[in-house]
Structure formats: structure tokens, C-alpha cells
Design a protein around this motif. Structure first.
Motif, PDB file in Angstrom:
ATOM      1  N   LEU A  41       0.825  -1.205   0.000  1.00  0.00           N
ATOM      2  CA  LEU A  41       0.000   0.000   0.000  1.00  0.00           C
ATOM      3  C   LEU A  41       0.863   1.261   0.000  1.00  0.00           C
ATOM      4  CD1 LEU A  41      -2.760  -0.943   2.611  1.00  0.00           C
ATOM      5  CD2 LEU A  41      -3.012  -0.788   0.137  1.00  0.00           C
ATOM      6  N   ARG A  42       0.399   2.255  -0.722  1.00  0.00           N
ATOM      7  CA  ARG A  42       1.053   3.565  -0.826  1.00  0.00           C
ATOM      8  C   ARG A  42       2.397   3.501  -1.542  1.00  0.00           C
ATOM      9  NH1 ARG A  42      -1.929   3.444   3.669  1.00  0.00           N
ATOM     10  NH2 ARG A  42      -0.299   2.517   4.957  1.00  0.00           N
ATOM     11  N   ASN A  43       2.652   2.368  -2.216  1.00  0.00           N
ATOM     12  CA  ASN A  43       3.862   2.226  -3.012  1.00  0.00           C
ATOM     13  C   ASN A  43       5.093   2.308  -2.097  1.00  0.00           C
ATOM     14  OD1 ASN A  43       5.547   1.999  -5.267  1.00  0.00           O
ATOM     15  ND2 ASN A  43       4.420   3.507  -6.460  1.00  0.00           N
ATOM     16  N   SER A  44       6.272   2.258  -2.659  1.00  0.00           N
ATOM     17  CA  SER A  44       7.516   2.355  -1.883  1.00  0.00           C
ATOM     18  C   SER A  44       8.244   3.636  -2.280  1.00  0.00           C
ATOM     19  CB  SER A  44       8.404   1.138  -2.154  1.00  0.00           C
ATOM     20  OG  SER A  44       7.797  -0.048  -1.680  1.00  0.00           O
ATOM     21  N   ASP A  45       8.507   4.496  -1.303  1.00  0.00           N
ATOM     22  CA  ASP A  45       9.129   5.786  -1.613  1.00  0.00           C
ATOM     23  C   ASP A  45      10.632   5.642  -1.860  1.00  0.00           C
ATOM     24  OD1 ASP A  45      10.446   5.668   0.869  1.00  0.00           O
ATOM     25  OD2 ASP A  45       8.905   6.851   1.881  1.00  0.00           O
ATOM     26  N   GLU A  46      11.295   6.781  -2.052  1.00  0.00           N
ATOM     27  CA  GLU A  46      12.707   6.753  -2.428  1.00  0.00           C
ATOM     28  C   GLU A  46      13.622   6.224  -1.329  1.00  0.00           C
ATOM     29  OE1 GLU A  46      11.830  10.985  -0.905  1.00  0.00           O
ATOM     30  OE2 GLU A  46      10.820   9.387  -2.029  1.00  0.00           O
ATOM     31  N   HIS A  47      13.130   6.193  -0.090  1.00  0.00           N
ATOM     32  CA  HIS A  47      13.948   5.687   1.012  1.00  0.00           C
ATOM     33  C   HIS A  47      13.768   4.183   1.237  1.00  0.00           C
ATOM     34  CE1 HIS A  47      14.821   9.839   1.964  1.00  0.00           C
ATOM     35  NE2 HIS A  47      13.533  10.099   2.092  1.00  0.00           N
ATOM     36  N   HIS A  48      12.804   3.617   0.589  1.00  0.00           N
ATOM     37  CA  HIS A  48      12.473   2.202   0.773  1.00  0.00           C
ATOM     38  C   HIS A  48      13.527   1.334   0.099  1.00  0.00           C
ATOM     39  CE1 HIS A  48      10.063  -1.471   0.909  1.00  0.00           C
ATOM     40  NE2 HIS A  48       9.120  -0.833   1.570  1.00  0.00           N
ATOM     41  N   TRP A  49      13.877   0.213   0.722  1.00  0.00           N
ATOM     42  CA  TRP A  49      14.874  -0.691   0.144  1.00  0.00           C
ATOM     43  C   TRP A  49      14.438  -1.202  -1.238  1.00  0.00           C
ATOM     44  CZ3 TRP A  49      12.994  -5.500  -0.942  1.00  0.00           C
ATOM     45  CH2 TRP A  49      11.858  -5.905  -0.246  1.00  0.00           C
ATOM     46  N   VAL A  54       9.579 -16.206   2.858  1.00  0.00           N
ATOM     47  CA  VAL A  54       8.843 -15.214   3.640  1.00  0.00           C
ATOM     48  C   VAL A  54       9.788 -14.607   4.671  1.00  0.00           C
ATOM     49  CG1 VAL A  54       7.003 -14.858   5.331  1.00  0.00           C
ATOM     50  CG2 VAL A  54       6.590 -16.312   3.332  1.00  0.00           C
ATOM     51  N   ILE A  55       9.878 -13.284   4.672  1.00  0.00           N
ATOM     52  CA  ILE A  55      10.708 -12.558   5.626  1.00  0.00           C
ATOM     53  C   ILE A  55       9.792 -11.779   6.557  1.00  0.00           C
ATOM     54  CG2 ILE A  55      12.522 -10.835   5.925  1.00  0.00           C
ATOM     55  CD1 ILE A  55      13.495 -13.263   4.415  1.00  0.00           C
ATOM     56  N   ALA A  56       9.951 -11.983   7.852  1.00  0.00           N
ATOM     57  CA  ALA A  56       9.088 -11.332   8.835  1.00  0.00           C
ATOM     58  C   ALA A  56       9.917 -10.545   9.843  1.00  0.00           C
ATOM     59  CB  ALA A  56       8.237 -12.368   9.553  1.00  0.00           C
ATOM     60  N   SER A  93      11.686   1.823   8.901  1.00  0.00           N
ATOM     61  CA  SER A  93      12.645   0.951   9.581  1.00  0.00           C
ATOM     62  C   SER A  93      14.082   1.424   9.391  1.00  0.00           C
ATOM     63  CB  SER A  93      12.505  -0.486   9.052  1.00  0.00           C
ATOM     64  OG  SER A  93      11.191  -0.969   9.224  1.00  0.00           O
ATOM     65  N   HIS A  94      14.284   2.424   8.497  1.00  0.00           N
ATOM     66  CA  HIS A  94      15.609   3.025   8.264  1.00  0.00           C
ATOM     67  C   HIS A  94      16.668   1.963   7.931  1.00  0.00           C
ATOM     68  CE1 HIS A  94      13.862   6.743   9.702  1.00  0.00           C
ATOM     69  NE2 HIS A  94      13.513   6.160  10.827  1.00  0.00           N
ATOM     70  N   LEU A  95      16.354   1.129   6.971  1.00  0.00           N
ATOM     71  CA  LEU A  95      17.240   0.028   6.597  1.00  0.00           C
ATOM     72  C   LEU A  95      18.216   0.393   5.483  1.00  0.00           C
ATOM     73  CD1 LEU A  95      14.560  -2.802   6.622  1.00  0.00           C
ATOM     74  CD2 LEU A  95      16.315  -2.398   8.350  1.00  0.00           C
ATOM     75  N   GLY A  96      17.969   1.527   4.808  1.00  0.00           N
ATOM     76  CA  GLY A  96      18.833   1.887   3.691  1.00  0.00           C
ATOM     77  C   GLY A  96      18.774   0.844   2.593  1.00  0.00           C
ATOM     78  N   PHE A  97      19.956   0.440   2.115  1.00  0.00           N
ATOM     79  CA  PHE A  97      20.030  -0.548   1.040  1.00  0.00           C
ATOM     80  C   PHE A  97      19.674  -1.951   1.522  1.00  0.00           C
ATOM     81  CE2 PHE A  97      22.368  -3.153  -2.136  1.00  0.00           C
ATOM     82  CZ  PHE A  97      21.783  -2.647  -3.282  1.00  0.00           C
ATOM     83  N   TRP A  98      19.648  -2.165   2.794  1.00  0.00           N
ATOM     84  CA  TRP A  98      19.227  -3.404   3.450  1.00  0.00           C
ATOM     85  C   TRP A  98      20.050  -4.618   3.007  1.00  0.00           C
ATOM     86  CZ3 TRP A  98      14.379  -6.866   2.802  1.00  0.00           C
ATOM     87  CH2 TRP A  98      14.184  -7.628   3.955  1.00  0.00           C
ATOM     88  N   GLN A  99      21.284  -4.615   3.430  1.00  0.00           N
ATOM     89  CA  GLN A  99      22.197  -5.708   3.117  1.00  0.00           C
ATOM     90  C   GLN A  99      21.695  -7.050   3.644  1.00  0.00           C
ATOM     91  OE1 GLN A  99      24.790  -6.315   1.342  1.00  0.00           O
ATOM     92  NE2 GLN A  99      25.191  -8.358   2.177  1.00  0.00           N
ATOM     93  N   GLU A 100      21.088  -7.059   4.835  1.00  0.00           N
ATOM     94  CA  GLU A 100      20.601  -8.319   5.404  1.00  0.00           C
ATOM     95  C   GLU A 100      19.539  -8.956   4.512  1.00  0.00           C
ATOM     96  OE1 GLU A 100      20.721  -5.443   6.964  1.00  0.00           O
ATOM     97  OE2 GLU A 100      22.123  -5.678   8.641  1.00  0.00           O
ATOM     98  N   GLY A 101      18.699  -8.105   3.919  1.00  0.00           N
ATOM     99  CA  GLY A 101      17.697  -8.620   3.007  1.00  0.00           C
ATOM    100  C   GLY A 101      18.325  -9.176   1.745  1.00  0.00           C
ATOM    101  N   LEU A 102      19.376  -8.519   1.289  1.00  0.00           N
ATOM    102  CA  LEU A 102      20.085  -8.976   0.108  1.00  0.00           C
ATOM    103  C   LEU A 102      20.653 -10.383   0.324  1.00  0.00           C
ATOM    104  CD1 LEU A 102      20.883  -7.798  -2.685  1.00  0.00           C
ATOM    105  CD2 LEU A 102      23.074  -7.189  -1.671  1.00  0.00           C
ATOM    106  N   THR A 103      21.135 -10.632   1.518  1.00  0.00           N
ATOM    107  CA  THR A 103      21.644 -11.964   1.848  1.00  0.00           C
ATOM    108  C   THR A 103      20.543 -13.004   1.741  1.00  0.00           C
ATOM    109  OG1 THR A 103      23.322 -11.064   3.338  1.00  0.00           O
ATOM    110  CG2 THR A 103      22.716 -13.366   3.655  1.00  0.00           C
ATOM    111  N   GLN A 104      19.359 -12.659   2.225  1.00  0.00           N
ATOM    112  CA  GLN A 104      18.228 -13.588   2.144  1.00  0.00           C
ATOM    113  C   GLN A 104      17.790 -13.808   0.695  1.00  0.00           C
ATOM    114  OE1 GLN A 104      17.096 -15.330   4.769  1.00  0.00           O
ATOM    115  NE2 GLN A 104      18.731 -14.314   5.911  1.00  0.00           N
TER     116      GLN A 104
END
Length: 202
Positions: free
Chosen positions: A30-38, A134-136, A172-183
Motif C-alpha cells: 500500500l502507498r507504493n515504496s518511496d525513495e527511502h524504501h529498500w 517469507v521474511i518477517a 525501519s531506516h534500513l537503507g540498502f538493506w544488506q541483510e535482506g540482500l543476503t536472504q
């Protein structure tokens, strides 16, 4: 250049190699993902990746999200990796169950609780025919980790829970979210190792 800056740069360059051979479809919630979203930051580093279009991002309409995904998939020549967030994960799971030949894998981050929208009965009720993860988050206000684990189990998806990262969005202020990239890397490698796409280097 500091080591942390070098790491961020290498991660940005690594992302395209990670999904090489697979079209990538970005499916926001919802509301799309803005420029700060990973999701947006990843998309900027993935040449050729496409984001679905929804006429009204503020209205949780499963049919509209499904149509947005199908519109992109129909233009592709090879199965895609769907990178989805929140409400977008529900639509992605629905599409994966119906059109598995169009999808290589689905990466489902911070699923929204379908009971909040009264659509649980419209979602797949069995194992998905594609690779899924699934990432929670332990403190996600949109879905308890117990419910996220339930849907992952129902869909036969791999499950990973982060601690205290909220809805895994811009707040959540994750930036590029490296942890997600690993997953994501683990999911894509699983597809390649299984040999479904032998023409793609692992």
C-alpha cells in the motif's frame, strides 16, 4: 574510501549479478515504496527491473495488484523473480499459485495480514509451486510473526524472522538493506542449484 563505503559500493554492484538471468518485478505494498524504501534502492541498481502499476495505491484491492503483476509478467520472455512487500506479497503469492510458469521465485517481505482485509480465503491454501521465501519481523504491526510463520508453512516457503525492524519499510531506516540482500541471494541460489534454469550460471 572507508571500508564501510567500499562494502556499500560492492553490495550495490553485486545485486545485478545476484539475479543475473532473471527478470525482476518489484511489487510494493500500500502507498507504493518511496525513495527511502529498500525496494526502490534495489530497483535503482537493477537495470531492466520493472515495478508494477496500480491505479490507486491507497486502496488494498487484491484484483488490482494481481492485474499489475500480470501486466508485467505478460511482457517477459522468461520466468521472473518477484520482490514483494506487505500487501504486494499477498498478490504475489496468489499469482505464483495460478501462473507458476511465469515465475522463478517470490521474495515475500513483511506480509500484511490478509485477515485485516478480509481476503485470506482468496489466497493459496497449499504449497506454492515455485520457490518462495517469507521474511518477517518480530514487531511488525501489520502481521504477527506467528501468523507470518503460519502462512510460510502453509505455502511451503522458507521462513526467516528479523528482530525488531518493524514493517521492514522506510520507517525501519534500513537503507540498502544488506541483510535482506543476503536472504534474496539464498533464495535465488536455491532456484539455480535445483537446476530449474540450467542455462543460468549459479
Amino acid at each position: 574510501m572507508s571500508s564501510s563505503t567500499q562494502n556499500r559500493s560492492s553490495n550495490h554492484l553485486y545485486l545485478p549479478r545476484l539475479v543475473e538471468g532473471f527478470p525482476v518485478v518489484i511489487v510494493p505494498g500500500l502507498r507504493n515504496s518511496d525513495e527511502h524504501h529498500w525496494q526502490t534502492q534495489w530497483q535503482a541498481r537493477l537495470p531492466g527491473s520493472q515495478r508494477i502499476h496500480v491505479d490507486n495505491w491507497d486502496v488494498p484491492n487484491l484484483a488490482a495488484w494481481r492485474a499489475g503483476i500480470i501486466a508485467v509478467l505478460d511482457k517477459l520472455q522468461t520466468p521472473a523473480v518477484l520482490i514483494a512487500h506487505s500487501f504486494g506479497t499477498l498478490a504475489s503469492a496468489s499469482i505464483a499459485a495460478e501462473f507458476p510458469e511465469k515465475i522463478a521465485a517470490i521474495f515475500l517481505v513483511a506480509p500484511a495480514d490478509p485477515d485485516k482485509f478480509g481476503i485470506a480465503h482468496e489466497l493459496p491454501q497449499d504449497f506454492l509451486p515455485v520457490e518462495a521465501k517469507v521474511i518477517a519481523s518480530s514487531d511488525d504491526p501489520w502481521m504477527t510473526e506467528k501468523k507470518a510463520a503460519y502462512w510460510a508453512l502453509l505455502w511451503g516457503a522458507d521462513y526467516f524472522r528479523f528482530k525488531n525492524v518493524g514493517h521492514i519499510n522506510s520507517d525501519s531506516h534500513l537503507g540498502f538493506w544488506q541483510e535482506g540482500l543476503t536472504q534474496l541471494r539464498q533464495l535465488v541460489r536455491k532456484v539455480k542449484v535445483k537446476g530449474h534454469y540450467k542455462n543460468i550460471a549459479a
